[in-house]
Motif scaffolding. Structure first.
Motif, PDB file in Angstrom:
ATOM      1  N   GLY A   1      30.936  44.719  39.306  1.00 23.74           N
ATOM      2  CA  GLY A   1      30.299  45.982  39.638  1.00 23.74           C
ATOM      3  C   GLY A   1      31.126  46.812  40.603  1.00 23.74           C
ATOM      4  N   TRP A   2      31.818  46.134  41.520  1.00 24.60           N
ATOM      5  CA  TRP A   2      32.677  46.838  42.469  1.00 24.60           C
ATOM      6  C   TRP A   2      33.753  47.621  41.743  1.00 24.60           C
TER       7      TRP A   2
ATOM      8  N   TYR B   1      37.376  49.786  50.652  1.00 21.70           N
ATOM      9  CA  TYR B   1      36.282  48.868  50.977  1.00 21.70           C
ATOM     10  C   TYR B   1      35.817  48.118  49.731  1.00 21.70           C
ATOM     11  N   LEU B   2      35.646  48.830  48.625  1.00 16.82           N
ATOM     12  CA  LEU B   2      35.191  48.175  47.394  1.00 16.82           C
ATOM     13  C   LEU B   2      36.176  47.112  46.924  1.00 16.82           C
ATOM     14  N   VAL B   3      37.462  47.418  47.002  1.00 15.29           N
ATOM     15  CA  VAL B   3      38.487  46.477  46.531  1.00 15.29           C
ATOM     16  C   VAL B   3      38.580  45.258  47.442  1.00 15.29           C
ATOM     17  N   VAL B   4      38.490  45.467  48.731  1.00 17.67           N
ATOM     18  CA  VAL B   4      38.646  44.355  49.677  1.00 17.67           C
ATOM     19  C   VAL B   4      37.379  43.519  49.767  1.00 17.67           C
ATOM     20  N   ALA B   5      36.219  44.157  49.907  1.00 20.70           N
ATOM     21  CA  ALA B   5      34.971  43.432  50.130  1.00 20.70           C
ATOM     22  C   ALA B   5      34.304  42.972  48.839  1.00 20.70           C
ATOM     23  N   LYS B   6      34.537  43.686  47.744  1.00 19.70           N
ATOM     24  CA  LYS B   6      33.878  43.386  46.474  1.00 19.70           C
ATOM     25  C   LYS B   6      32.388  43.105  46.712  1.00 19.70           C
TER      26      LYS B   6
END
Length: 140
Positions: free
Chosen positions: A79-80, A133-138
Protein backbone atom coordinates in the motif's frame (compact mmCIF):
# COMPACT_ATOMS: atom_id res chain seq x y z
CA UNK A 1 23.53 -7.84 -5.77
CA UNK A 2 21.47 -6.96 -8.85
CA UNK A 3 18.71 -5.66 -6.59
CA UNK A 4 21.09 -3.27 -4.83
CA UNK A 5 22.51 -2.05 -8.15
CA UNK A 6 19.05 -1.36 -9.62
CA UNK A 7 17.88 0.29 -6.39
CA UNK A 8 21.00 2.47 -6.31
CA UNK A 9 20.51 3.55 -9.91
CA UNK A 10 16.86 4.32 -9.21
CA UNK A 11 17.84 6.51 -6.25
CA UNK A 12 20.55 8.36 -8.22
CA UNK A 13 18.18 9.18 -11.07
CA UNK A 14 15.43 10.22 -8.64
CA UNK A 15 17.90 12.61 -7.00
CA UNK A 16 18.85 14.05 -10.40
CA UNK A 17 15.18 14.48 -11.34
CA UNK A 18 14.37 16.10 -8.01
CA UNK A 19 17.16 18.61 -8.61
CA UNK A 20 15.33 19.69 -11.76
CA UNK A 21 11.97 19.74 -9.96
CA UNK A 22 13.45 22.09 -7.36
CA UNK A 23 15.47 24.31 -9.71
CA UNK A 24 13.11 24.82 -12.66
CA UNK A 25 10.56 26.81 -10.60
CA UNK A 26 13.46 28.89 -9.25
CA UNK A 27 14.40 29.74 -12.83
CA UNK A 28 10.77 30.77 -13.41
CA UNK A 29 11.03 33.15 -10.44
CA UNK A 30 14.20 34.63 -11.93
CA UNK A 31 12.54 35.01 -15.36
CA UNK A 32 9.60 36.81 -13.76
CA UNK A 33 11.89 39.11 -11.81
CA UNK A 34 14.07 39.80 -14.89
CA UNK A 35 11.26 41.59 -16.74
CA UNK A 36 12.94 44.96 -16.13
CA UNK A 37 16.37 43.63 -17.13
CA UNK A 38 17.81 43.69 -20.67
CA UNK A 39 16.23 41.03 -22.94
CA UNK A 40 19.48 39.06 -23.04
CA UNK A 41 19.10 38.24 -19.32
CA UNK A 42 15.64 36.77 -19.80
CA UNK A 43 16.80 34.90 -22.92
CA UNK A 44 19.68 33.31 -20.98
CA UNK A 45 17.35 32.22 -18.17
CA UNK A 46 14.89 30.76 -20.66
CA UNK A 47 17.71 28.84 -22.36
CA UNK A 48 18.80 27.47 -18.98
CA UNK A 49 15.20 26.51 -18.22
CA UNK A 50 14.74 24.72 -21.55
CA UNK A 51 17.92 22.72 -21.09
CA UNK A 52 17.05 21.87 -17.50
CA UNK A 53 13.53 20.77 -18.45
CA UNK A 54 14.91 18.46 -21.15
CA UNK A 55 17.47 17.04 -18.69
CA UNK A 56 14.69 16.51 -16.12
CA UNK A 57 12.66 14.46 -18.57
CA UNK A 58 15.66 12.21 -19.21
CA UNK A 59 16.31 11.76 -15.51
CA UNK A 60 12.64 10.99 -14.81
CA UNK A 61 12.66 8.43 -17.62
CA UNK A 62 15.66 6.63 -16.16
CA UNK A 63 14.23 6.73 -12.62
CA UNK A 64 10.94 5.38 -13.97
CA UNK A 65 12.72 2.59 -15.86
CA UNK A 66 14.69 1.42 -12.82
CA UNK A 67 11.62 1.78 -10.59
CA UNK A 68 9.69 -0.39 -13.02
CA UNK A 69 12.40 -3.06 -12.80
CA UNK A 70 12.22 -2.93 -9.00
CA UNK A 71 8.44 -3.36 -9.13
CA UNK A 72 8.14 -6.01 -11.84
CA UNK A 73 11.33 -8.03 -11.50
CA UNK A 74 12.00 -7.79 -7.77
CA UNK A 75 8.35 -7.75 -6.68
CA UNK A 76 8.33 -4.54 -4.67
CA UNK A 77 4.71 -3.94 -3.63
CA UNK A 78 2.43 -2.74 -0.86
CA UNK A 79 0.00 0.00 0.00
CA UNK A 80 2.89 2.35 0.71
CA UNK A 81 4.00 1.94 -2.91
CA UNK A 82 0.57 2.91 -4.21
CA UNK A 83 0.63 6.05 -2.06
CA UNK A 84 4.18 6.82 -3.15
CA UNK A 85 3.27 6.46 -6.82
CA UNK A 86 0.30 8.80 -6.36
CA UNK A 87 2.60 11.42 -4.86
CA UNK A 88 5.16 10.89 -7.63
CA UNK A 89 2.35 11.46 -10.15
CA UNK A 90 1.57 14.75 -8.38
CA UNK A 91 5.25 15.71 -8.52
CA UNK A 92 5.38 14.84 -12.22
CA UNK A 93 2.26 16.96 -12.87
CA UNK A 94 3.93 19.87 -11.07
CA UNK A 95 7.11 19.41 -13.13
CA UNK A 96 5.09 19.40 -16.35
CA UNK A 97 3.19 22.51 -15.19
CA UNK A 98 6.51 24.30 -14.60
CA UNK A 99 7.73 23.23 -18.04
CA UNK A 100 4.56 24.54 -19.69
CA UNK A 101 4.89 27.82 -17.80
CA UNK A 102 8.44 28.09 -19.13
CA UNK A 103 7.28 27.39 -22.68
CA UNK A 104 4.50 29.97 -22.29
CA UNK A 105 7.04 32.53 -21.11
CA UNK A 106 9.34 31.78 -24.03
CA UNK A 107 6.39 32.27 -26.40
CA UNK A 108 5.76 35.72 -24.90
CA UNK A 109 3.07 34.76 -22.40
CA UNK A 110 2.98 35.81 -18.80
CA UNK A 111 4.01 33.95 -15.67
CA UNK A 112 2.23 34.03 -12.31
CA UNK A 113 3.55 36.57 -9.81
CA UNK A 114 6.95 35.91 -8.31
CA UNK A 115 5.26 35.47 -4.91
CA UNK A 116 3.05 32.68 -6.28
CA UNK A 117 6.06 31.10 -7.99
CA UNK A 118 8.10 31.28 -4.76
CA UNK A 119 5.32 29.59 -2.77
CA UNK A 120 4.97 26.95 -5.49
CA UNK A 121 8.71 26.43 -5.36
CA UNK A 122 8.38 25.12 -1.79
CA UNK A 123 5.58 22.61 -2.40
CA UNK A 124 7.77 19.84 -3.87
CA UNK A 125 9.76 19.72 -0.63
CA UNK A 126 6.63 18.74 1.30
CA UNK A 127 5.68 16.12 -1.27
CA UNK A 128 9.21 14.72 -1.25
CA UNK A 129 9.12 14.52 2.54
CA UNK A 130 5.97 12.39 2.35
CA UNK A 131 7.49 10.19 -0.37
CA UNK A 132 10.66 9.56 1.63
CA UNK A 133 8.60 8.74 4.72
CA UNK A 134 6.53 6.22 2.77
CA UNK A 135 9.62 4.53 1.32
CA UNK A 136 11.53 4.37 4.60
CA UNK A 137 8.71 3.58 7.05
CA UNK A 138 6.42 1.57 4.75
CA UNK A 139 3.52 2.36 7.13
CA UNK A 140 0.99 0.21 5.27
Amino acid sequence: MAYLLIKSLHIVFVIAWMATVFYLPRILVNIKEAEAEPPVVKARLELMGRRLYKFGHSMFGMAFLFGLVLWLYFGIKGGWLDAKLALVACMLAYFIWAGRALKRSIAGGSLPSSKVLRIGNELPVLVLLAIVYLVVAKPF
